[in-house]
Structure formats: C-alpha cells, structure tokens
Write a protein that holds these residues in place. Structure first.
Motif, PDB file in Angstrom:
ATOM      1  N   LEU A  42       0.782  -1.229  -0.046  1.00 27.32           N
ATOM      2  CA  LEU A  42       0.085  -0.122   0.016  1.00 27.32           C
ATOM      3  C   LEU A  42       0.786   1.259  -0.031  1.00 27.32           C
ATOM      4  CD1 LEU A  42      -2.388  -1.088   2.825  1.00 27.32           C
ATOM      5  CD2 LEU A  42      -3.021  -0.755   0.295  1.00 27.32           C
ATOM      6  N   VAL A  43       1.995   1.119   0.641  1.00 28.20           N
ATOM      7  CA  VAL A  43       2.996   2.324   0.709  1.00 28.20           C
ATOM      8  C   VAL A  43       4.192   2.301   0.262  1.00 28.20           C
ATOM      9  CG1 VAL A  43       1.391   3.160   2.685  1.00 28.20           C
ATOM     10  CG2 VAL A  43       3.284   1.815   3.392  1.00 28.20           C
ATOM     11  N   LYS A  44       5.000   3.329   0.362  1.00 30.03           N
ATOM     12  CA  LYS A  44       6.357   3.255  -0.059  1.00 30.03           C
ATOM     13  C   LYS A  44       6.955   4.430   1.135  1.00 30.03           C
ATOM     14  CE  LYS A  44       6.223   6.469  -3.849  1.00 30.03           C
ATOM     15  NZ  LYS A  44       6.801   6.696  -5.083  1.00 30.03           N
ATOM     16  N   THR A  56       1.626   7.492   0.365  1.00 26.28           N
ATOM     17  CA  THR A  56       1.254   7.141  -1.003  1.00 26.28           C
ATOM     18  C   THR A  56       0.996   8.256  -1.869  1.00 26.28           C
ATOM     19  OG1 THR A  56      -1.302   7.545  -0.336  1.00 26.28           O
ATOM     20  CG2 THR A  56      -0.591   5.508   0.375  1.00 26.28           C
ATOM     21  N   LYS A  57       0.217   8.326  -3.013  1.00 17.77           N
ATOM     22  CA  LYS A  57       0.253   9.271  -3.971  1.00 17.77           C
ATOM     23  C   LYS A  57      -0.143  10.541  -3.278  1.00 17.77           C
ATOM     24  CE  LYS A  57      -1.284  10.538  -8.532  1.00 17.77           C
ATOM     25  NZ  LYS A  57      -1.992  10.129  -9.802  1.00 17.77           N
ATOM     26  N   SER A  58      -1.099  10.425  -2.400  1.00 20.45           N
ATOM     27  CA  SER A  58      -1.825  11.669  -1.832  1.00 20.45           C
ATOM     28  C   SER A  58      -1.721  12.080  -0.298  1.00 20.45           C
ATOM     29  CB  SER A  58      -3.264  11.860  -2.431  1.00 20.45           C
ATOM     30  OG  SER A  58      -4.032  10.714  -1.850  1.00 20.45           O
ATOM     31  N   ALA A  59      -1.422  10.953   0.449  1.00 20.73           N
ATOM     32  CA  ALA A  59      -1.255  10.848   1.639  1.00 20.73           C
ATOM     33  C   ALA A  59       0.173  10.386   2.260  1.00 20.73           C
ATOM     34  CB  ALA A  59      -2.335  10.186   2.279  1.00 20.73           C
ATOM     35  N   PHE A  60       0.278  10.617   3.684  1.00 17.10           N
ATOM     36  CA  PHE A  60       1.467  10.431   4.247  1.00 17.10           C
ATOM     37  C   PHE A  60       1.170   9.577   5.797  1.00 17.10           C
ATOM     38  CE2 PHE A  60       0.979  14.658   5.819  1.00 17.10           C
ATOM     39  CZ  PHE A  60       1.262  14.347   7.352  1.00 17.10           C
ATOM     40  N   TYR A  61       2.010   8.716   6.233  1.00 16.18           N
ATOM     41  CA  TYR A  61       1.639   8.127   7.568  1.00 16.18           C
ATOM     42  C   TYR A  61       2.790   8.153   8.450  1.00 16.18           C
ATOM     43  CZ  TYR A  61       1.143   4.697  11.307  1.00 16.18           C
ATOM     44  OH  TYR A  61       1.228   3.835  12.102  1.00 16.18           O
TER      45      TYR A  61
END
Length: 645
Positions: free
Chosen positions: A48-50, A286-291
C-alpha cells in the motif's frame, strides 16, 4: 521525580500539508517520530505504501561549507574568547531573519573558504620558496648556470660530501680510473661540503659509482635556470611578494571574523532544514497521503492535537499496551534534577524500572561530602559552580553536573565542619563530631552503617517493583526474608551492647530468615534443584557482605583528603620564616591544595557514582531503556527562545 507518562501517536495526513505539519511539530518539539522500517517488511503495508525520501544531500554540502568557514574565521578572531563556549539565546524572529538569509550567508561562506584556501596555498608556496632559498645559499659562489649539466665533451654534477671526506683523496681515487675527474669545493658548513664534479661524458657513469662510495649525494636544481645568485634573488623577491599577499589575505580574514556570528546563524538554520529532510525517511506515503507513528508525552497531548487538527489530519493517541516498550523521559524537581546526571551517565531506565534518581540523590549527596570532607574545599566547589552557572549559559548534562557539584559542595562543607577540616589542619579548628584522621574506626563503622541503609533501600525498591507487577510471593521470598536474615544477624552480633534480649531476637530472626531462604530459593526449579537452589540463594549472603565492605571507600577517600591536606600544610610550614620562605610557603599551599581539591573531587565523583552503579543499582535497576528523542530544532551555536505567536 518519575518516568513521564507516554502516549502512542499514529497520524495520517495529506501530502499537500506535510511540510507545514512537520515544521510545526518540529517547532513544538514534543513528538518522537519513529522509523517505519519494520512496517515495510510486512507484505500488507508494502503493498500500500512506500518510504518517503528527503533530499538532504545538497544541504549537507552547504553545512560542510558553513562549518569550514566558521572554523577558518575562528583562527583569525582577535577578540576575547569565552572560557566556556555556550549557545547564544536569541528570539524566534531574530533567528528566522538571520538564519534564513540564504543568499548573503552562502556568499559569505564561499568568500571565506576561497580566501582561506588562497592563504593555505600561499603558505605552501612560502614554505617551498624558503626551502629553495635555504638550498641555494651554499651555492651562491658557483658562477655557472644551475641547469647546465653537460657540454659537448664533459658532464657536470653538483652535490654534497660529508664534511669528514677529503676531496683531494677522492680526486686521487678518480684519477686511477680512465681519464679521472675534477672536484671543486663551492662552500662548506659544519655538516656538508658543497662541491661540483666535472668529468668526460664517457666516464660519468663509472666515476659516479666511485663518488657514491665516498658519500657523494647529487643535488638537482629542478625547475631552476641561471646562476645560484640570480635564482636566490628571484626567490627572495617572490618570498617578499608571497608574504605581502599572505598578510593582506589574513587582514581580510580578520575583518571577516567579525561576521562569524552570521555564519553560525546560517549553520544552525541549515541543520534545521537538513533535519526536516532527514525525518521524511521515517514517513510512509501514498500518492496523496502520508503516515507516521511515534510517541508524545501525556502533558503535550493537547498541543499536538491542536497542530494535527489545524491541518485536518486523522490521528490516534493511545496508552502503551501492557509490556510494550516505549521511550523514557525523566522528570525531576529542582532538588533532584542535578542527580539525574548520575542516572544519565549509567543508563536510561527500562519500562519495567522506576526512576532511581530521587532515591540515589540523598545518598550521593552524603557520600560525596563524606569522601571530600573539607569545609574550605566544599565552599570553593559550591561558590565556583554557582559562579559558572550564573556567568555561562551552559545546558544539558554539563549544567546538571555543575549543579551537582554545587549541591555536593554544601555536603562537603557540612562534613568538613563536623570533622574539623578546613584546608586540612591549617587553622587548627576542632571537630564538632570527631576527627577521622585521629579516630578512623568510628568513620569506618558509620560508613558501613550508611552502606547497609543504602542497600536496604535498594532492596525495598525491588520489593516495591515486584509487588506493583503482581509478584508478591517473589517480594516476600527474595526480599523480605533477606531483610529478616540480615537484620537478625546484625542484632545477634551487636544486640548485647544494648540488651541481651535484642541478641536473642536476632538469633531467631536469623534462623527464620535462613530457613525461609533455604526452602524458597529454589522454588522455580524441580526435584533436587529446589534444594540446591535454596543453598545457592543462601550462599548469596557473601555478596551482601562484600557489598557492605565496599562502603569502606567512604573512609579511605575521606582519610586521603585529610592526610594529603596535612602533608601539604606540614611541607609549607617547614620552609621557615623570612619573605622568601613565606612566598614559597604560599605557593606550596596554593599548588598543593588545588591539586588535592582536584584529585579528590574527581575521586569523590567517581567512587560515589560507583557505589550507586554497582551496589545500589545492582539490587533493583535494569536499565537499557531508550531515551525519548522528540523531533525538534537542534542547534549548535544558537539557543532559540520561543516567542508568543
């Protein structure tokens, strides 16, 4: 006086506001942002993420340039340098105005570095020219061009012989080989003969071998043409030009050194920007969000929420799960805060520990004073530390240690008065209690009593930790039974001095404690192990004995301070009367007592710490925790004072 309560933080936000969120969290300095490497090892997360990436490379290069420039200007700063280098407190607005004037500061750093490189290059050339001049002077009387090595028929070599060599003997040896050769002495000093060798070109190789056997060392004047005199004159002119260029460049550096502070602001600003870029690697996107996730203190929860709400983040704040590791932050009051330095130097408490600082503080205070035990030394330590704290803006561990010495100086004054020590026996002041030099056994007894109390407190803390974690049986078997045994042995041994009843009570307490330990020491083992385990536990009484004996160092260091002081005073008084003797006596007193103060202050610090680390911490403290490391502005030269927005 405890470990600060922590809260787990998890945040999801939009990439569009990421930099502003990080900037405000950095300004707040209350959130630790953890690495997400473990999550990336999970297939569910990796799909899902990088990992986010910052671009700190160019900033690192600018930081290196700024650091080099600051170091270069520091060499040419002619003003008074502070005894202790501290960060300069500045307001938020001033820092932003000066640190982020990127174009001007970058140009200044480049100018300084270029100028310093020029100076280094000129100084290297100066050394080369000086070497050339030194090499040319012995050849000034040689009138032929230095680059003339051959004629149509002859070969010419310049070089040196050891001063012990006879040139006529060398010529005689050469004459026996083919056509021989001639040697002309140009000059001579205490070590070498400077000479020119001439022979036919066809004989050069064979004759040169003979010369080498006689210690001849050829001298080649690479890159020089013309006579030695003309080359010397050119070199001296070049040396004068180089020296002028160096002086001019160094004058310019001295003028620029007044702008060192600008570069220090610039450096700290770059470090802040670099840290913002580096923290991005702890974020997932992701393309539009961060965690990201991490930790905050319970007390900062509302402030962190306000920042996250401001930018519409989704977040979750929760308590640590039972047994979960979390970062440790200690909070002390004004009295115990300096003693936190002792805990910091050992280890950060683990999540299973309690903060040991409030418990070690009174013992460290007493032990340090007992070991140094001179009222004059204590006054010097307290006043000196107080002056340093007032004059300099020291921070962190060094500030804690200075406060520690200030407090321990008070303890030293107290024990010095009790023992009659003021620069040893210089003033002949009577002890309010007793003189340890005259009555060391009394101090030994009280040292061991202090040690026993210290150990019992450590055991009590361990019992508290066990009870708090639900291990009541372990607390009874591993702590309270030992209390009964050890107290019983003490009463049995010394109870008769008070009343025989105490000795009798002590005997039965000892029996009860020993039997209890014997039958419960191996409770976690099976079969014969239960008996051997109990015997092994009971054998642990020897470790308690050795621990108590360790506190005899309180006597040893206390005596060392007093005895050395008396020796210094005796040496001073042996110098007799007269002006010269009085001056010498004062010098002996000053040097001797400064040395005694320094070496015994160090000894008191080290051995008081050792009693905490080995004897006290060994009873209950695990350590090995991870210190709370919030994402905040970390500066080297400037302390940013927050201002109301």
């Amino acid at each position: 006086m405890a470990i600060v309560e922590m809260r787990k933080l998890a945040v999801v936000g939009l990439n569009s506001g990421k930099q502003k969120i990080l900037s405000e969290l950095m300004y707040l300095g209350a959130a630790q942002i953890d690495s997400q490497d473990k999550k990336l090892l999970s297939d569910d997360w990796a799909a899902l993420v990088k990992q986010d990436e910052g671009n700190s490379g160019p900033i690192e290069s600018e930081i290196a340039e700024a650091s080099s420039a600051i170091g270069a200007l520091d060499k040419y700063f002619s003003g008074k340098k502070p005894l202790i280098v501290c960060r300069k407190p500045v307001g938020e607005n001033e820092f932003n105005d000066r640190a982020f004037a990127e174009k001007e500061n970058k140009e200044l750093a480049n100018k300084v570095n270029s100028l310093y490189k020029k100076i280094l290059s000129l100084k290297a050339e100066e050394n080369t020219v000086l070497t050339n001049i030194a090499g040319l002077k012995p050849w000034v009387s040689y009138s032929y061009p230095l680059d003339m090595r051959k004629t149509r028929l002859s070969a010419i070599q310049t070089g040196t012989f050891p001063v012990s060599v006879s040139l006529s003997d060398v010529e005689e040896k050469l004459s026996k080989v083919k056509n021989g050769g001639c040697i002309y002495q140009v000059s001579k000093d205490e070590n070498l003969i400077y000479a020119v060798f001439v022979c036919l070109r066809e004989d050069e190789e064979e004759l040169a071998a003979i010369l080498r056997q006689e210690g001849f060392n050829p001298v080649a004047f690479e890159g020089l043409s013309g006579t030695a005199q003309s080359c010397l004159e050119e070199s001296e002119k070049r040396l004068e030009t180089v020296k002028k260029d160096i002086a001019s460049s160094e004058d310019e550096m001295r003028k620029l050194s007044d702008r060192t502070e600008e570069l220090k602001f610039y450096y700290d600003g770059l470090v802040i920007e670099r840290d913002k870029q580096k923290i991005l690697s702890n974020l997932l996107k992701t393309k539009s969000a961060f965690y990201f996730d991490g930790w905050i203190t319970k007390s900062s929860e509302e402030e962190v929420k306000a920042v996250l709400d401001k930018y519409g983040c989704y977040y979750e704040i929760s308590e640590p799960e039972k047994g979960e590791e979390f970062p440790i932050l200690l909070k002390e009051n004004a009295l115990t805060e300096p003693f936190e330095a002792i805990t910091d130097l050992y280890s950060t408490p683990s999540v299973n520990d309690i903060d040991p600082t409030p418990f070690l503080a009174p013992f460290y205070f007493i032990f340090f004073g007992l070991m140094l035990s001179d009222a004059a030394y204590g006054a010097i330590l307290t006043i000196g530390s107080f002056i340093i704290l007032k004059m300099f803006n020291i921070e962190g561990l060094m500030k804690k240690i200075m406060k520690l010495f200030m407090y321990c100086g008070i303890s030293t004054m107290f024990w010095g008065i009790m023992f009659g020590g003021v620069f040893g026996d210089m003033f002949g002041i009577s002890a309010l209690w007793f003189n340890p030099v005259e009555d060391p056994m009394t101090l030994l007894v009280f040292s061991l009593i202090f040690g026993g109390i210290h150990l019992f407190v450590g055991m009590g803390i361990k019992a508290y930790i066990l009870i708090k974690s639900g291990h009541m049986v372990d607390a009874v078997c591993d702590i309270f039974l030992w209390y009964i045994l050890l107290i019983g042995l003490v009463l049995f041994g010394v109870g008769n001095m008070i009343t025989p009843v105490l000795s009798e009570i002590g005997k039965y307490m000892s029996i009860i404690g020993a039997v209890g330990i014997l039958f419960t020491g191996g409770r976690s083992k099976k079969g014969i192990g239960k008996i051997t385990g109990g015997l092994g536990s009971l054998y642990g009484i020897t470790s308690y004995l050795s621990d108590v004996l360790s506190y005899s160092r309180l006597l040893a260091l206390g005596l060392a301070t007093g005895v050395v002081s008396q020796v210094i005073n005796t040496l001073g008084k042996m110098l007799g009367g007269g002006i010269v003797a009085i001056v010498a006596m004062v010098i002996v007193f000053i040097i001797g007592h400064v040395f005694n103060l320094a070496i015994n202050t160090l000894g008191s610090f080290v051995h008081s710490s050792r009693l905490q680390y080995v004897e006290f911490f060994g009873k209950f403290f695990e350590g090995g925790g991870t210190a709370f490391n919030p994402f905040k502005r970390r500066t080297k030269y400037v302390e940013i004072v927050k201002e109301e927005k």
